[in-house]
Design a protein around this motif. Sequence first.
Motif: not given
Length: 121
Positions: A45, A48, A53, A56-57, A93-94, A96-100
């Motif tokens: 958490e 993400l 989310t 799920e991970v 997952r980061l 995949y989501d294209r984020r920091d």
Amino acid sequence: MNDDDAFEGTSPESGQRPVGELRQLPLDFEALYLGHQEFFHAFAEIHLGGRRTAEEVVHRVFQDILATWGQLLRKGDLEQQTLAVLTRHVQARLVYDRRDPAYLFDGPIHEAARACASSWS
């Protein structure tokens, strides 16, 4: 994980265990799950940014750990190996989501960094 996660999804016609029959999980895996699930969820958490989310991970993390349980036990250093599985899934997952990671832009670490930066200006 909850009770629904341990149900087999096969039908009686398939020759496998019937739908709704519980899988027998290894006791040492159950102990690992019970002892680590809160930390795994908190870690996911923080990175993400959301509970859903993260859940799920972490669900996938424990599925992956269970799928390779015998290998993990034979290799030793179970704690380090399971944390590596968690880290891999969170990082994937980061990507995949294209984020920091969320802690970089939200939360106490971000606030402390902002306060530090503003004190320099």
